[in-house]
Design a protein around this motif. Structure first.
Motif, PDB file in Angstrom:
ATOM      1  N   THR A 147       0.834  -1.207   0.000  1.00 54.41           N
ATOM      2  CA  THR A 147       0.000   0.000   0.000  1.00 54.41           C
ATOM      3  C   THR A 147       0.867   1.255   0.000  1.00 54.41           C
ATOM      4  N   THR A 148       1.905   1.245   0.817  1.00 51.58           N
ATOM      5  CA  THR A 148       2.828   2.398   0.868  1.00 51.58           C
ATOM      6  C   THR A 148       3.504   2.605  -0.489  1.00 51.58           C
ATOM      7  N   ALA A 149       3.926   1.505  -1.125  1.00 54.19           N
ATOM      8  CA  ALA A 149       4.571   1.609  -2.438  1.00 54.19           C
ATOM      9  C   ALA A 149       3.597   2.159  -3.481  1.00 54.19           C
ATOM     10  N   LEU A 150       2.332   1.720  -3.414  1.00 51.55           N
ATOM     11  CA  LEU A 150       1.336   2.212  -4.375  1.00 51.55           C
ATOM     12  C   LEU A 150       1.052   3.693  -4.164  1.00 51.55           C
ATOM     13  N   GLN A 151       1.084   4.131  -2.919  1.00 49.02           N
ATOM     14  CA  GLN A 151       0.900   5.557  -2.655  1.00 49.02           C
ATOM     15  C   GLN A 151       2.039   6.354  -3.280  1.00 49.02           C
ATOM     16  N   SER A 152       3.249   5.838  -3.175  1.00 49.99           N
ATOM     17  CA  SER A 152       4.399   6.502  -3.804  1.00 49.99           C
ATOM     18  C   SER A 152       4.236   6.516  -5.320  1.00 49.99           C
ATOM     19  N   ALA A 153       3.760   5.395  -5.873  1.00 50.21           N
ATOM     20  CA  ALA A 153       3.541   5.323  -7.321  1.00 50.21           C
ATOM     21  C   ALA A 153       2.509   6.344  -7.771  1.00 50.21           C
ATOM     22  N   LYS A 154       1.484   6.537  -6.967  1.00 44.64           N
ATOM     23  CA  LYS A 154       0.453   7.526  -7.322  1.00 44.64           C
ATOM     24  C   LYS A 154       1.023   8.936  -7.298  1.00 44.64           C
ATOM     25  N   GLU A 155       1.803   9.236  -6.285  1.00 47.20           N
ATOM     26  CA  GLU A 155       2.398  10.567  -6.189  1.00 47.20           C
ATOM     27  C   GLU A 155       3.328  10.843  -7.375  1.00 47.20           C
ATOM     28  N   ILE A 156       4.132   9.848  -7.744  1.00 48.55           N
ATOM     29  CA  ILE A 156       5.035  10.005  -8.886  1.00 48.55           C
ATOM     30  C   ILE A 156       4.241  10.190 -10.170  1.00 48.55           C
ATOM     31  N   SER A 157       3.163   9.411 -10.332  1.00 49.54           N
ATOM     32  CA  SER A 157       2.354   9.481 -11.546  1.00 49.54           C
ATOM     33  C   SER A 157       1.660  10.827 -11.672  1.00 49.54           C
ATOM     34  N   LEU A 158       1.180  11.354 -10.555  1.00 48.77           N
ATOM     35  CA  LEU A 158       0.538  12.673 -10.581  1.00 48.77           C
ATOM     36  C   LEU A 158       1.542  13.748 -10.978  1.00 48.77           C
ATOM     37  N   ALA A 159       2.753  13.629 -10.452  1.00 47.39           N
ATOM     38  CA  ALA A 159       3.782  14.610 -10.794  1.00 47.39           C
ATOM     39  C   ALA A 159       4.197  14.481 -12.256  1.00 47.39           C
ATOM     40  N   ALA A 160       4.223  13.239 -12.761  1.00 45.34           N
ATOM     41  CA  ALA A 160       4.667  13.012 -14.140  1.00 45.34           C
ATOM     42  C   ALA A 160       3.601  13.400 -15.154  1.00 45.34           C
ATOM     43  N   ASN A 161       2.324  13.420 -14.739  1.00 44.46           N
ATOM     44  CA  ASN A 161       1.232  13.746 -15.662  1.00 44.46           C
ATOM     45  C   ASN A 161       1.083  15.265 -15.772  1.00 44.46           C
ATOM     46  N   ASN A 162       2.139  15.878 -16.246  1.00 42.51           N
ATOM     47  CA  ASN A 162       2.208  17.336 -16.321  1.00 42.51           C
ATOM     48  C   ASN A 162       2.671  17.728 -17.716  1.00 42.51           C
ATOM     49  N   GLY A 163       1.840  18.494 -18.386  1.00 43.40           N
ATOM     50  CA  GLY A 163       2.143  18.857 -19.764  1.00 43.40           C
ATOM     51  C   GLY A 163       3.377  19.726 -19.931  1.00 43.40           C
ATOM     52  N   ASN A 164       3.889  20.264 -18.851  1.00 45.49           N
ATOM     53  CA  ASN A 164       5.055  21.137 -18.942  1.00 45.49           C
ATOM     54  C   ASN A 164       6.384  20.394 -18.841  1.00 45.49           C
ATOM     55  N   LEU A 165       6.342  19.103 -18.564  1.00 44.21           N
ATOM     56  CA  LEU A 165       7.575  18.330 -18.429  1.00 44.21           C
ATOM     57  C   LEU A 165       8.166  18.007 -19.788  1.00 44.21           C
ATOM     58  N   THR A 166       9.444  17.712 -19.784  1.00 44.08           N
ATOM     59  CA  THR A 166      10.126  17.291 -21.009  1.00 44.08           C
ATOM     60  C   THR A 166      10.214  15.769 -21.048  1.00 44.08           C
ATOM     61  N   ASP A 167      10.616  15.257 -22.210  1.00 42.04           N
ATOM     62  CA  ASP A 167      10.799  13.806 -22.333  1.00 42.04           C
ATOM     63  C   ASP A 167      11.787  13.297 -21.290  1.00 42.04           C
ATOM     64  N   LYS A 168      12.848  14.070 -21.069  1.00 40.47           N
ATOM     65  CA  LYS A 168      13.865  13.659 -20.097  1.00 40.47           C
ATOM     66  C   LYS A 168      13.290  13.605 -18.692  1.00 40.47           C
ATOM     67  N   ASP A 169      12.434  14.564 -18.352  1.00 38.93           N
ATOM     68  CA  ASP A 169      11.788  14.557 -17.035  1.00 38.93           C
ATOM     69  C   ASP A 169      10.928  13.303 -16.881  1.00 38.93           C
ATOM     70  N   ARG A 170      10.147  13.013 -17.924  1.00 37.84           N
ATOM     71  CA  ARG A 170       9.255  11.859 -17.852  1.00 37.84           C
ATOM     72  C   ARG A 170      10.046  10.555 -17.758  1.00 37.84           C
TER      73      ARG A 170
END
Length: 522
Positions: free
Chosen positions: A84-107
């Motif tokens: 559960t803790t790992a999935l919470q971390s995965a959700k936080e990372i996914s929310l941060a990555a789902n950002n149109g302002n990021l670059t390919d390298k960021d993703r």
């Protein structure tokens, strides 16, 4: 009446011996304060003690079972909490990555983090207990629950068996949590698919995501009955949805199909339990938005079943199945084994399809011959690489996409994050649709794991309550055994004193009477 001297002596000796034995037995009882040493001491009491002893042994076994079950459940709960803790971390990372302002390298950097979490979750799913048994494999405790397939997906190798232990009279509790219940039955929110049907070449002006199941009850009740649907854009502000029979069902869509062209990004269109992201991308020079948007259309349907295939290690040829797809939906629905199938070749061209597992008396559900490098059975066409040989076998598992384990979800998100999309707004919009679907599945997986933890907690409560009951029964058992087996010290000492006094009296009487005789009077 006359009695002989020998007869008198014999009678007195017998009585004395019997009374002496009683006194010795009473003295032993006084020493041990145990009333029943052999069944002959009290046949009824001995029988009751035997029953109580059996109950005591059973209660001891129940106590051992409860202790071992608590220990097993504690390990499982701790492991699930870590997931559960790992999935919470995965959700936080996914929310941060789902950002149109990021670059390919960021993703890509986020993809590396998400991939690491995927491996961490895989390791936790394949955890072992102190005895080296896998926690989540059901009864197949020597088999790792999850393994990776050639296509990058993950398969569950355990079973659905719950191992029960008795914890009380007529009461048992499951000691394990299967991966099937905790992970494999996670509801897949991304189980619909949209395909552009017009224009023939995507101009990027309309992007409609595959959608996620937002309201499962509505989806289950209504969606399947009308698919495939056609989503047509009548203008830049109005869409129309028709079902497979051509009926207009737009009234069931958000705002009766009304959309916006002025704020066209990331609109949500909800229809029969499915939420789709819609982007209207007007371009410079589009002076008539209605004209350029009208005529765009998509087909909306449930994601078609896919298949995981594997060749048997002992196959005589090097043939493999390189692809598979449903070519006859009716035959597939009527004949394909949903619990798994085995494709078995009887020659280089002839084959039979069996329901798994294959036994000596199994009958094929479909038969055929290879045509153009393809084997078609029960409505599914399998593309073959290399020529098969007699004896070749391939295991086949269908996936209806109603559920999806979290490992596959994370894998799909990692793939999406690694794909280059810089400078391509349409690709970014599609990427965001994939990520939102993945986020929905992470929530589903967390809910499924939470349900497993709740089940463990409920079983733990049952164990605690039964422990109290068993302790009460054990106390009552000990008390009852004591009342039957143990002696009353005062009563035993009184009886022993009486018996010893009687022995002394008997000795004195014998001594006096034995002196009486005719010769004593001469």
């Amino acid at each position: 009446m006359r009695i002989s001297t020998a007869q008198y002596y014999g009678t007195q000796a017998s009585d004395y011996q019997r009374n002496f034995n009683k006194a010795v037995a009473t003295a032993s009882e006084a020493s041990s304060l145990t009333r029943i040493n052999t069944a002959s001491d009290d046949p009824v009491g001995a029988g009751r003690l035997l029953q109580l002893g059996q109950q005591a042994a059973m209660l001891d076994q129940y106590s051992t079972n409860i202790s071992s079950t608590k220990s097993a459940l504690t390990v499982q709960e701790t492991t699930l909490d870590s997931i559960t803790t790992a999935l919470q971390s995965a959700k936080e990372i996914s929310l941060a990555a789902n950002n149109g302002n990021l670059t390919d390298k960021d993703r890509q950097a986020y993809a590396a983090q998400l991939s690491q979490i995927q491996q961490q979750v895989l390791g936790l799913m394949n955890s072992k207990d102190a005895d080296g048994n896998y926690l989540f494999s059901g009864s197949k405790t020597d088999t790792a629950p999850y393994s990776q397939n050639n296509d990058g997906t993950y398969s569950y190798n355990g079973d659905q068996t719950t191992i029960n232990l008795g914890i009380g009279d007529g009461m048992s509790v499951g000691t394990n949590t299967t991966g099937w219940d905790a992970f494999q039955q996670t509801i897949n929110t991304a189980r619909t698919n949209t395909t552009m049907t017009s224009p023939p070449v995507d101009d990027g002006r309309v992007v409609l995501s595959n959608g996620t199941v937002g309201t499962a009850a509505t989806y289950n009740a209504k969606f399947a009955g009308g698919e495939p649907y056609t989503v047509s854009f009548l203008s830049s502000t109005q869409l129309k949805i028709t079902d497979a029979l051509g009926n207009d069902v737009t009234a069931e869509a958000t705002q009766n199909g009304l959309i916006s062209n002025s704020s066209g990004a990331n609109q949500t269109v909800s229809f029969r339990g499915v939420d789709m992201k819609l982007n209207i991308n007007l371009k410079a020079g589009d002076t008539n938005p209605d004209a350029v948007i009208a005529g765009h259309s998509f087909q909306l349907s449930a994601t078609p079943d896919s298949f995981t295939t594997a060749r048997s290690p002992g196959n005589p040829s090097t043939a493999v199945i390189t692809g598979s797809n449903i070519t006859d939906p009716v035959a597939y629905s009527n004949a394909f084994p949903q619990g798994g199938a085995v494709l078995k070749f009887t020659s280089a061209t002839a084959f039979d399809l069996y329901a798994a597992p294959v036994t000596a008396d199994s009958k094929p559900v479909s038969s055929g011959t290879v045509a153009g490098g393809n084997a078609t059975a029960a409505g599914v066409t399998f593309a073959l690489g290399n020529t098969p040989a007699a004896g070749d076998q391939f295991s086949i598992q269908s996936n209806n996409h109603q559920t999806q384990n979290i490992l596959d979800t994370l894998g799909q998100m990692v793939t999406a994050l690694n794909a280059p999309i810089d400078g391509n707004d349409v690709a970014k919009q599609k990427f965001q649709g994939i990520m939102e679907a993945g986020l929905g599945n992470i929530d589903s997986a967390s809910n499924q794991v939470g349900a497993a933890v709740t089940s463990i907690g409920a079983r733990g409560q049952s164990l605690d309550m039964q422990t109290v009951t068993n302790q009460s029964l054990s106390t009552a058992n000990t008390t009852t055994q004591g009342s039957i087996r143990d002696s009353d010290p005062a009563e035993v000492m009184t009886r022993l004193t009486l018996q010893q006094t009687m022995l002394q009296a008997a000795q004195l009487a014998f001594s006096k009477i034995s002196q009486l005789g005719l010769f004593n009077k001469i």
